[in-house]
Write a protein that holds these residues in place. Sequence first.
Motif, PDB file in Angstrom:
ATOM      1  N   GLY A  13      16.502 -14.514  -7.523  1.00  0.00           N
ATOM      2  CA  GLY A  13      15.935 -14.850  -6.335  1.00  0.00           C
ATOM      3  C   GLY A  13      15.562 -13.811  -5.251  1.00  0.00           C
ATOM      4  O   GLY A  13      14.799 -13.863  -4.431  1.00  0.00           O
ATOM      5  N   LEU A  14      16.526 -12.657  -5.362  1.00  0.00           N
ATOM      6  CA  LEU A  14      16.274 -11.305  -4.488  1.00  0.00           C
ATOM      7  C   LEU A  14      14.715 -10.876  -4.737  1.00  0.00           C
ATOM      8  O   LEU A  14      14.034 -10.641  -3.902  1.00  0.00           O
ATOM      9  CB  LEU A  14      17.067 -10.476  -5.065  1.00  0.00           C
ATOM     10  N   ALA A  15      14.351 -10.837  -5.906  1.00  0.00           N
ATOM     11  CA  ALA A  15      12.949 -10.442  -6.444  1.00  0.00           C
ATOM     12  C   ALA A  15      11.935 -11.699  -6.059  1.00  0.00           C
ATOM     13  O   ALA A  15      10.960 -11.423  -5.826  1.00  0.00           O
ATOM     14  CB  ALA A  15      12.968  -9.871  -7.604  1.00  0.00           C
ATOM     15  N   ALA A  16      12.372 -12.975  -6.558  1.00  0.00           N
ATOM     16  CA  ALA A  16      11.415 -13.957  -6.734  1.00  0.00           C
ATOM     17  C   ALA A  16      11.035 -14.347  -5.257  1.00  0.00           C
ATOM     18  O   ALA A  16       9.598 -14.724  -5.248  1.00  0.00           O
ATOM     19  CB  ALA A  16      11.986 -14.921  -7.444  1.00  0.00           C
ATOM     20  N   CYS A  17      11.799 -14.223  -4.270  1.00  0.00           N
ATOM     21  CA  CYS A  17      11.293 -14.875  -3.174  1.00  0.00           C
ATOM     22  C   CYS A  17      10.469 -14.195  -2.164  1.00  0.00           C
ATOM     23  O   CYS A  17       9.745 -14.338  -1.350  1.00  0.00           O
ATOM     24  CB  CYS A  17      12.593 -15.184  -1.928  1.00  0.00           C
ATOM     25  N   GLY A  18      10.294 -12.874  -2.503  1.00  0.00           N
ATOM     26  CA  GLY A  18       9.639 -11.735  -1.841  1.00  0.00           C
ATOM     27  C   GLY A  18      10.468 -11.412  -0.573  1.00  0.00           C
ATOM     28  O   GLY A  18      11.580 -11.764  -0.080  1.00  0.00           O
ATOM     29  N   GLY A  19      10.093 -10.114  -0.268  1.00  0.00           N
ATOM     30  CA  GLY A  19      10.789  -9.565   0.994  1.00  0.00           C
ATOM     31  C   GLY A  19      10.033  -8.742   1.726  1.00  0.00           C
ATOM     32  O   GLY A  19       9.337  -8.027   1.302  1.00  0.00           O
ATOM     33  N   GLY A  20      10.247  -8.524   3.128  1.00  0.00           N
ATOM     34  CA  GLY A  20       9.497  -7.651   3.934  1.00  0.00           C
ATOM     35  C   GLY A  20      10.122  -6.359   3.877  1.00  0.00           C
ATOM     36  O   GLY A  20      10.456  -5.798   3.050  1.00  0.00           O
ATOM     37  N   GLY A  21      10.072  -5.598   5.084  1.00  0.00           N
ATOM     38  CA  GLY A  21      10.735  -4.570   5.265  1.00  0.00           C
ATOM     39  C   GLY A  21      10.164  -3.484   4.514  1.00  0.00           C
ATOM     40  O   GLY A  21       9.800  -3.707   3.275  1.00  0.00           O
ATOM     41  N   GLY A  22      10.254  -2.213   4.900  1.00  0.00           N
ATOM     42  CA  GLY A  22       9.422  -1.114   4.403  1.00  0.00           C
ATOM     43  C   GLY A  22      10.703  -0.589   3.433  1.00  0.00           C
ATOM     44  O   GLY A  22       9.868  -0.187   2.097  1.00  0.00           O
ATOM     45  N   GLY A  23      11.962  -0.507   3.300  1.00  0.00           N
ATOM     46  CA  GLY A  23      12.799  -0.020   2.561  1.00  0.00           C
ATOM     47  C   GLY A  23      13.211  -0.727   1.442  1.00  0.00           C
ATOM     48  O   GLY A  23      13.079  -2.070   1.705  1.00  0.00           O
ATOM     49  N   ASN A  24      13.592  -0.209   0.291  1.00  0.00           N
ATOM     50  CA  ASN A  24      14.143  -0.969  -0.853  1.00  0.00           C
ATOM     51  C   ASN A  24      15.180  -1.964  -0.419  1.00  0.00           C
ATOM     52  O   ASN A  24      15.180  -3.007  -0.803  1.00  0.00           O
ATOM     53  CB  ASN A  24      14.377  -0.263  -1.981  1.00  0.00           C
ATOM     54  N   ARG A  25      16.336  -1.333  -0.036  1.00  0.00           N
ATOM     55  CA  ARG A  25      17.498  -2.157   0.550  1.00  0.00           C
ATOM     56  C   ARG A  25      17.093  -3.337   1.532  1.00  0.00           C
ATOM     57  O   ARG A  25      17.375  -4.496   1.354  1.00  0.00           O
ATOM     58  CB  ARG A  25      18.573  -1.385   1.300  1.00  0.00           C
ATOM     59  N   ALA A  26      16.324  -2.993   2.357  1.00  0.00           N
ATOM     60  CA  ALA A  26      15.783  -4.219   3.356  1.00  0.00           C
ATOM     61  C   ALA A  26      15.104  -5.100   2.887  1.00  0.00           C
ATOM     62  O   ALA A  26      15.246  -6.367   2.946  1.00  0.00           O
ATOM     63  CB  ALA A  26      15.004  -3.416   4.708  1.00  0.00           C
ATOM     64  N   ALA A  27      14.452  -4.807   1.738  1.00  0.00           N
ATOM     65  CA  ALA A  27      13.559  -5.709   1.011  1.00  0.00           C
ATOM     66  C   ALA A  27      14.261  -6.644   0.273  1.00  0.00           C
ATOM     67  O   ALA A  27      14.064  -7.843   0.087  1.00  0.00           O
ATOM     68  CB  ALA A  27      12.581  -5.080  -0.111  1.00  0.00           C
ATOM     69  N   LEU A  28      15.460  -6.013  -0.510  1.00  0.00           N
ATOM     70  CA  LEU A  28      16.307  -6.874  -1.417  1.00  0.00           C
ATOM     71  C   LEU A  28      17.314  -7.927  -0.369  1.00  0.00           C
ATOM     72  O   LEU A  28      17.365  -9.097  -0.640  1.00  0.00           O
ATOM     73  CB  LEU A  28      17.447  -6.103  -2.002  1.00  0.00           C
ATOM     74  N   VAL A  29      17.724  -7.411   0.959  1.00  0.00           N
ATOM     75  CA  VAL A  29      18.374  -8.203   1.673  1.00  0.00           C
ATOM     76  C   VAL A  29      17.658  -9.258   2.296  1.00  0.00           C
ATOM     77  O   VAL A  29      17.945 -10.275   2.245  1.00  0.00           O
ATOM     78  CB  VAL A  29      18.918  -7.106   3.044  1.00  0.00           C
ATOM     79  N   ASP A  30      16.303  -8.939   2.785  1.00  0.00           N
ATOM     80  CA  ASP A  30      15.350  -9.991   3.111  1.00  0.00           C
ATOM     81  C   ASP A  30      15.173 -10.989   2.417  1.00  0.00           C
ATOM     82  O   ASP A  30      15.200 -12.072   2.658  1.00  0.00           O
ATOM     83  CB  ASP A  30      14.110  -9.148   3.844  1.00  0.00           C
ATOM     84  N   ALA A  31      14.849 -10.739   1.075  1.00  0.00           N
ATOM     85  CA  ALA A  31      14.494 -11.537   0.107  1.00  0.00           C
ATOM     86  C   ALA A  31      15.675 -12.582  -0.418  1.00  0.00           C
ATOM     87  O   ALA A  31      15.708 -13.752  -0.377  1.00  0.00           O
ATOM     88  CB  ALA A  31      14.169 -10.853  -1.208  1.00  0.00           C
ATOM     89  N   CYS A  32      16.964 -11.977  -0.327  1.00  0.00           N
ATOM     90  CA  CYS A  32      18.165 -12.882  -0.755  1.00  0.00           C
ATOM     91  C   CYS A  32      18.404 -13.582   0.365  1.00  0.00           C
ATOM     92  O   CYS A  32      18.872 -14.839   0.056  1.00  0.00           O
ATOM     93  CB  CYS A  32      19.259 -11.774  -0.608  1.00  0.00           C
ATOM     94  N   MET A  33      18.036 -13.311   1.742  1.00  0.00           N
ATOM     95  CA  MET A  33      18.413 -14.231   2.844  1.00  0.00           C
ATOM     96  C   MET A  33      17.201 -15.161   2.941  1.00  0.00           C
ATOM     97  O   MET A  33      17.550 -16.121   3.932  1.00  0.00           O
ATOM     98  CB  MET A  33      18.460 -13.487   4.181  1.00  0.00           C
ATOM     99  N   GLU A  34      16.115 -15.116   2.536  1.00  0.00           N
ATOM    100  CA  GLU A  34      14.994 -16.047   2.941  1.00  0.00           C
ATOM    101  C   GLU A  34      15.213 -17.472   2.629  1.00  0.00           C
ATOM    102  O   GLU A  34      14.723 -18.025   3.612  1.00  0.00           O
ATOM    103  CB  GLU A  34      13.934 -15.415   2.041  1.00  0.00           C
ATOM    104  N   ASP A  35      16.212 -17.853   1.631  1.00  0.00           N
ATOM    105  CA  ASP A  35      16.058 -19.267   1.552  1.00  0.00           C
ATOM    106  C   ASP A  35      17.279 -19.852   2.338  1.00  0.00           C
ATOM    107  O   ASP A  35      17.258 -21.132   2.488  1.00  0.00           O
ATOM    108  CB  ASP A  35      16.582 -19.718  -0.025  1.00  0.00           C
ATOM    109  N   GLY A  36      18.016 -19.065   2.989  1.00  0.00           N
ATOM    110  CA  GLY A  36      18.889 -19.627   3.956  1.00  0.00           C
ATOM    111  C   GLY A  36      20.316 -19.986   3.443  1.00  0.00           C
ATOM    112  O   GLY A  36      21.331 -20.399   4.071  1.00  0.00           O
ATOM    113  N   SER A  37      20.795 -19.871   2.180  1.00  0.00           N
ATOM    114  CA  SER A  37      21.768 -20.328   1.595  1.00  0.00           C
ATOM    115  C   SER A  37      22.784 -19.141   1.449  1.00  0.00           C
ATOM    116  O   SER A  37      23.933 -19.521   0.893  1.00  0.00           O
ATOM    117  CB  SER A  37      21.541 -21.206   0.510  1.00  0.00           C
ATOM    118  N   THR A  38      22.570 -17.860   1.560  1.00  0.00           N
ATOM    119  CA  THR A  38      23.307 -16.812   1.418  1.00  0.00           C
ATOM    120  C   THR A  38      23.529 -16.044   2.851  1.00  0.00           C
ATOM    121  O   THR A  38      22.498 -15.706   3.326  1.00  0.00           O
ATOM    122  CB  THR A  38      22.840 -15.993   0.261  1.00  0.00           C
TER     123      THR A  38
END
Length: 102
Positions: A13-38
Amino acid sequence: MKNIVFVSATLFGLAACGGGGGGNRAALVDACMEDGSTEQATCECMADSAEKNLSNDLYGKLAKAAKEGEEAAESMMEDLTPEEQGQFMSFAMQAAMTCGAS
């Protein structure tokens, strides 16, 4: 075993949801949090664990997929070598224990 399945799904889901942010870490965190369940702390822990435990190449692939969205994530997962798949699963198990994902 339930944690491994959950974390694998979450990490995909980290990858599947997509993420914003310019940095790799930010993209992973954003994608992880996108569905609101984590929770953010869990997502940050998993992103940090990915950076620490995945090869630079595999970490880069995961972050790129997080930035590009679902199709890129599916493609990335299909294109992993058996060695990368093993590394990813090892990371997923470690992240489940370390980050308290349940």
